[in-house]
Design a protein around this motif. Structure first.
Motif, short mmCIF file in Angstrom:
data_model
loop_
_atom_site.label_atom_id
_atom_site.label_comp_id
_atom_site.label_asym_id
_atom_site.label_seq_id
_atom_site.Cartn_x
_atom_site.Cartn_y
_atom_site.Cartn_z
N VAL A 13 3.71 8.45 -4.50
CA VAL A 13 3.86 7.34 -5.24
C VAL A 13 4.89 6.44 -4.79
N LEU A 14 6.11 7.22 -4.73
CA LEU A 14 7.29 6.35 -4.12
C LEU A 14 6.82 5.80 -2.78
N VAL A 15 6.46 6.48 -1.83
CA VAL A 15 6.24 5.84 -0.69
C VAL A 15 5.13 4.82 -0.69
N HIS A 16 4.24 4.72 -1.68
CA HIS A 16 3.36 3.75 -2.04
C HIS A 16 3.89 2.59 -2.42
N GLU A 17 4.74 2.69 -3.43
CA GLU A 17 5.49 1.49 -3.97
C GLU A 17 6.47 0.92 -2.93
N LEU A 18 7.11 1.98 -2.07
CA LEU A 18 8.04 1.43 -0.74
C LEU A 18 7.29 0.40 -0.05
N GLY A 19 6.18 0.76 0.19
CA GLY A 19 5.56 -0.17 1.20
C GLY A 19 5.07 -1.52 0.61
N HIS A 20 4.92 -1.76 -0.78
CA HIS A 20 4.89 -3.00 -1.38
C HIS A 20 6.25 -3.68 -1.25
N PHE A 21 7.36 -3.03 -1.61
CA PHE A 21 8.65 -3.44 -1.73
C PHE A 21 9.25 -4.06 -0.30
N LEU A 22 8.77 -3.17 0.81
CA LEU A 22 9.55 -3.69 2.03
C LEU A 22 8.84 -4.85 2.41
N VAL A 23 7.49 -5.00 2.51
CA VAL A 23 6.77 -6.24 2.88
C VAL A 23 7.03 -7.21 2.09
N ALA A 24 7.17 -7.18 0.52
CA ALA A 24 7.39 -8.30 0.02
C ALA A 24 8.65 -8.82 0.25
N LYS A 25 9.68 -7.95 0.25
CA LYS A 25 10.94 -8.63 1.04
C LYS A 25 10.95 -9.24 2.19
N ALA A 26 10.40 -8.60 3.15
CA ALA A 26 10.23 -9.23 4.45
C ALA A 26 9.50 -10.79 4.35
N VAL A 27 8.46 -10.91 3.62
CA VAL A 27 7.98 -12.24 3.51
C VAL A 27 8.22 -13.05 2.63
N GLY A 28 9.29 -12.59 1.57
CA GLY A 28 10.02 -13.78 0.96
C GLY A 28 9.60 -13.76 -0.59
N VAL A 29 8.89 -12.58 -0.85
CA VAL A 29 8.52 -12.68 -2.40
C VAL A 29 9.77 -12.16 -3.20
N MET A 30 10.01 -12.64 -4.37
CA MET A 30 11.14 -12.11 -5.27
C MET A 30 10.61 -10.66 -5.58
N VAL A 31 11.37 -9.89 -5.61
CA VAL A 31 11.21 -8.38 -6.19
C VAL A 31 12.02 -8.33 -7.48
N ARG A 32 11.45 -8.42 -8.48
CA ARG A 32 12.20 -8.19 -9.80
C ARG A 32 12.71 -6.75 -9.95
N ASP A 33 11.94 -5.87 -9.60
CA ASP A 33 12.43 -4.41 -9.88
C ASP A 33 12.07 -3.45 -8.90
N PHE A 34 12.71 -2.51 -8.49
CA PHE A 34 12.29 -1.58 -7.71
C PHE A 34 12.82 -0.17 -8.28
N SER A 35 11.96 0.86 -9.11
CA SER A 35 12.47 1.92 -9.63
C SER A 35 12.01 2.92 -9.09
N ILE A 36 12.84 3.90 -9.03
CA ILE A 36 12.47 5.49 -8.47
C ILE A 36 12.32 6.16 -9.79
N GLY A 37 11.22 6.87 -10.11
CA GLY A 37 10.88 7.29 -11.54
C GLY A 37 10.30 6.57 -12.67
#
Length: 341
Positions: A17-41
């Motif tokens: 699950v963590l790797v899955h969410e990390l994929g969304h997070f990294l690309v969102a950051k790269a294209v300029g989408v605001m990421v409100r939260d990134f949580s482990i657990g």
């Protein structure tokens, strides 16, 4: 239920699950989408800090994580942040819905893609070069002229960059089949014909493969095996949907049992199971079901066809229906888990 089983389940499922969410997070950051939260657990935050507009947290239950992108939960409005930050304007380019279509597609697809990538990395552990290390005297391969040190590069129309591909081609061949095999020996390619024998109900030619495993080659082999395994799983699902094979699904209880059993059998079994679970999660998330990544891709496909987004009310209704269907499937899978006992 053992402590080792619980630890193995947390490690395997949490990493998936963590790797899955990390994929969304990294690309969102790269294209300029605001990421409100990134949580482990999940659950209450044990540690929480803010950096460049994103809150990072370590939470009580270490079962994966989640990412919250601005504009995805409610496309019609932008609520303020949970610490009182001002909401973004509807036209702010940092909102997910205001990014170009290709950037949104990449952001959503990155989650399942990371699961396939992790599966390929894990399967590199099992890579065996398609090089003949041992040969059975008088066996089909020996009769055909194959020798130790030969690299098998193709069997019939199937390229064989891995020992697993060689094994696949041989095991599924009918008895008496004459397989054209291309081998590399002393830098030259030559063809031999091997007549397949039968052993324990499976194809057999009497060779053992192995050899050096440089990491670039092993990694490539892991991704080849990931693609082969993905194709196998898709074909199994198609047969189940077509009624040609009994429906076999596993819910949380079943997955926990499989992880616990694999942990008891050793690290290799646990790594192999983790790879297959990553592939399964990647495929499931690509289903065109609202609340899954495939549902978001479906919404964007509809938007591309209509030249305008789906109305927020229809999108919310579809997500509610999708959530109910997903809960129903989970309950059904849990019911089958309990029946298997």
């Amino acid at each position: 239920m053992t402590l080792n089983g619980i630890v193995a389940f947390v490690l395997v499922f949490g990493t998936i699950v963590l790797v899955h969410e990390l994929g969304h997070f990294l690309v969102a950051k790269a294209v300029g989408v605001m990421v409100r939260d990134f949580s482990i657990g999940f659950g209450p935050a044990l540690v929480r800090w803010r950096r460049r507009g994103t809150y990072y947290s370590l939470r009580l239950l270490p079962l994966g994580g989640f990412v919250r992108l601005e504009g995805m939960e409610n496309p019609a409005e932008s609520p303020p942040g949970d610490q009182g930050e001002p909401p973004l304007a509807p036209s702010d380019p940092r909102r997910f819905t205001n990014r170009p279509m290709w950037q949104r597609v990449l952001t959503i697809a990155a989650g399942p893609a990371m699961n396939f990538v992790l599966a390929g990395v894990l399967l590199a552990y099992f890579f065996v070069p398609p090089v003949v290390q041992g040969i059975e005297p008088g066996g089909p391969a020996a009769v055909a002229g194959i020798e130790p040190g030969d690299r098998i590069v193709r069997i019939g129309d199937l390229r064989t960059p891995t020992g697993a591909r060689v094994q696949r081609a041989v095991l599924t061949a009918p008895e008496g089949a004459r397989l054209p095999v291309w081998i590399e020996r002393d830098g030259r390619i030559r063809q031999v014909v091997v007549e397949v024998a039968r052993q324990d109900g499976r194809g057999y030619i009497g060779i053992r493969m192995g050899g050096a495993r440089p990491w670039p080659q092993a990694l490539y082999g892991g991704f080849v095996q990931m693609l082969d395994s993905t194709g196998d799983i898709v074909r199994i699902i198609a047969r189940m949907l077509g009624g040609r094979e009994p429906v076999q699904v596993a819910g949380p209880v079943g997955i926990f049992s499989m992880v616990q059993e694999a942990a008891q059998q050793g690290p290799a079994n646990l790594i192999g199971l983790a790879a297959i679970l990553n592939i399964n999660l990647g495929l499931i998330n690509l289903l065109p079901l609202p609340v899954l990544d495939g549902g978001w891709l479906l919404f964007m496909g509809i938007e591309w066809v209509r030249r305008r987004p789906l109305e927020p009310q229809l999108q919310s209704l579809a997500q509610m229906v999708g959530l109910m269907l997903l809960i129903g499937l989970m309950l059904l899978a849990t019911y089958f888990d309990l029946l298997r006992g």
